[in-house]
Design a protein around this motif. Structure first.
Motif, PDB file in Angstrom:
ATOM      1  N   SER A  70     -13.553   6.776  -0.519  1.00  9.94           N
ATOM      2  CA  SER A  70     -12.666   5.881  -1.575  1.00  9.94           C
ATOM      3  C   SER A  70     -13.213   6.318  -3.024  1.00  9.94           C
TER       4      SER A  70
ATOM      5  N   ASP B  27       0.822  -1.259   0.073  1.00 11.55           N
ATOM      6  CA  ASP B  27       0.100  -0.050   0.068  1.00 11.55           C
ATOM      7  C   ASP B  27       0.874   1.368  -0.039  1.00 11.55           C
TER       8      ASP B  27
ATOM      9  N   ASP C 144      -6.810  -3.302 -10.008  1.00 15.92           N
ATOM     10  CA  ASP C 144      -7.851  -2.248  -9.427  1.00 15.92           C
ATOM     11  C   ASP C 144      -7.059  -1.485  -8.166  1.00 15.92           C
ATOM     12  N   TYR C 145      -7.192  -0.120  -8.271  1.00 16.84           N
ATOM     13  CA  TYR C 145      -6.430   0.493  -7.156  1.00 16.84           C
ATOM     14  C   TYR C 145      -7.580   1.442  -6.638  1.00 16.84           C
ATOM     15  N   GLN C 146      -7.556   1.850  -5.345  1.00 18.61           N
ATOM     16  CA  GLN C 146      -8.392   2.787  -4.856  1.00 18.61           C
ATOM     17  C   GLN C 146      -7.484   3.767  -4.118  1.00 18.61           C
TER      18      GLN C 146
ATOM     19  N   HIS D 201      -7.962   6.476  -0.791  1.00 11.23           N
ATOM     20  CA  HIS D 201      -8.957   6.757   0.228  1.00 11.23           C
ATOM     21  C   HIS D 201      -8.419   8.094   0.932  1.00 11.23           C
TER      22      HIS D 201
ATOM     23  N   THR E  18      -4.469   1.772  -2.260  1.00  8.13           N
ATOM     24  CA  THR E  18      -4.672   0.385  -2.174  1.00  8.13           C
ATOM     25  C   THR E  18      -4.885  -0.410  -3.096  1.00  8.13           C
ATOM     26  N   LYS E  19      -4.404  -1.450  -3.414  1.00  5.87           N
ATOM     27  CA  LYS E  19      -4.740  -2.458  -4.488  1.00  5.87           C
ATOM     28  C   LYS E  19      -6.000  -3.407  -4.049  1.00  5.87           C
ATOM     29  N   ASN E  20      -6.947  -3.521  -5.061  1.00  4.82           N
ATOM     30  CA  ASN E  20      -7.916  -4.435  -4.610  1.00  4.82           C
ATOM     31  C   ASN E  20      -7.804  -5.714  -5.042  1.00  4.82           C
ATOM     32  N   THR E  21      -6.858  -6.140  -5.733  1.00  3.80           N
ATOM     33  CA  THR E  21      -6.556  -7.663  -6.168  1.00  3.80           C
ATOM     34  C   THR E  21      -4.965  -7.912  -6.127  1.00  3.80           C
TER      35      THR E  21
ATOM     36  N   ALA F 258     -12.100   5.294  -7.275  1.00  5.93           N
ATOM     37  CA  ALA F 258     -11.226   4.651  -8.078  1.00  5.93           C
ATOM     38  C   ALA F 258     -10.144   5.340  -8.857  1.00  5.93           C
TER      39      ALA F 258
END
Length: 318
Positions: free
Chosen positions: A294, A156, A271-273, A275, A182-185, A296
């Motif tokens: 949050s 992260d 996918d990144y978010q 926050h 942060t990365k979702n996958t 995308a």
């Protein structure tokens, strides 16, 4: 003004060095985030356009900003005697706004240049902060951060700063986390180098839906500029008087980053978010329209490169 002709004193103990400087092994992670064009324009009007004229002004373009985390392994001045004094590591976290320079003649308006505006920037050491603010006009602030040590082991990203979370007479300055990415996958990173040729076009396509009225080739040049071969930066530099009421210096400057070598380039998969927290000292939602909570981010990428940061030249006042 007469003060422009005074010689700057590099007196003993003054930490300000002279540009240009060489950045070696700069490892940059980048993400494009949706912004609010009206809020961005308000920010531009309160900075760059304070010295605009009837013939020249600046406006934001598109609905995306670029957020970067860059770990620069080695920075040193290229100008003697400062080039003999040593080098430093520096980490920059920057929100870049794409900016159009607009020139007017009567009722006609033409976009004559596109720039990147590092409108929010924080760094990890005081030497970088002083030199960036004093010479170029970077609006730098000190921070603590987290970012991956290697693109092969992505972790992260986060930024924390000593600031006020809420403005009030009882608020005490303390460390506050401003945002994370942060990365979702847990998927692997994208292909090496093969994507570099198409990157400017991919980013231009991200902007294409905004109907900017800008020649596509000019837009591609801007959006691929930080990897090939020059990134044009525009800066707002000012210093207050002793009462904090007036500016003893206020100008718009231009400083190119010249890319010397690209070691590695990857598009990051997954996918990144972003926050974002509300922090009154740095209200990024109010400044740029980034979404609290949050949102995308798009076209995540990684590049490792060497580049020179050249001296800054004054655009306005002329």
């Amino acid at each position: 003004m007469a003060s422009q002709h005074l010689l700057y004193s590099h007196f003993l103990s003054n930490p300000v060095a002279k540009p240009p400087c060489r950045m070696s092994n700069a490892k940059m992670y980048g993400f494009f985030a949706k912004i609010d064009p009206l809020k961005v324009q308000n920010y531009i009007d309160s900075t760059l356009n304070l010295v605009a004229t009837d013939e020249l002004y600046f406006k934001g373009i598109g609905e995306y900003a670029l957020l970067t985390f860059t770990d620069i392994e080695k920075i040193a001045s290229l100008t003697p005697p400062f080039s003999e004094q040593g080098w430093m590591q520096e980490t920059d976290i920057i929100i870049w706004l794409p900016i159009a320079q607009v020139e007017k003649q009567g009722t006609d308006e033409d976009i004559t240049h596109l720039y990147w505006y590092p409108a929010f920037i924080c760094v990890n050491n005081i030497y970088a902060l002083i030199n960036g603010r004093e010479t170029w006009g970077y609006n730098k602030y000190l921070c603590d951060y987290q970012m991956p040590s290697s693109v092969e082991m992505l972790t992260d990203f986060s930024v924390s700063l000593d600031c006020f979370k809420h403005f009030s007479p009882s608020s005490k300055l303390q460390s506050q986390q401003l945002f994370t990415v942060t990365k979702n996958t847990a998927t692997q990173t994208g292909g090496l180098l093969s994507a570099l040729e198409d990157f400017g076009e991919q980013v231009a396509n991200l902007f294409a839906g905004d109907h900017l009225g800008i020649d596509l080739s000019l837009l591609k040049q801007l959006l691929s500029g930080f990897v090939n071969p020059q990134m044009d930066q525009i800066l707002f530099k000012q210093f207050p008087d002793g009462q904090g009421d007036k500016a003893v210096y206020q100008a718009v400057l231009h400083s190119p980053s010249e890319i010397k070598k690209i070691h590695q380039f990857k598009l990051l998969s997954g996918d990144y978010q972003l926050h974002l927290q509300q922090v009154d000292s740095f209200p990024l939602a109010q400044m740029f329209g980034l979404q609290l909570g949050s949102q995308a981010v798009h076209l995540p990428f990684y590049i490792k490169m060497d580049f020179d940061q050249l001296h800054a030249t004054q655009i306005l006042p002329t």
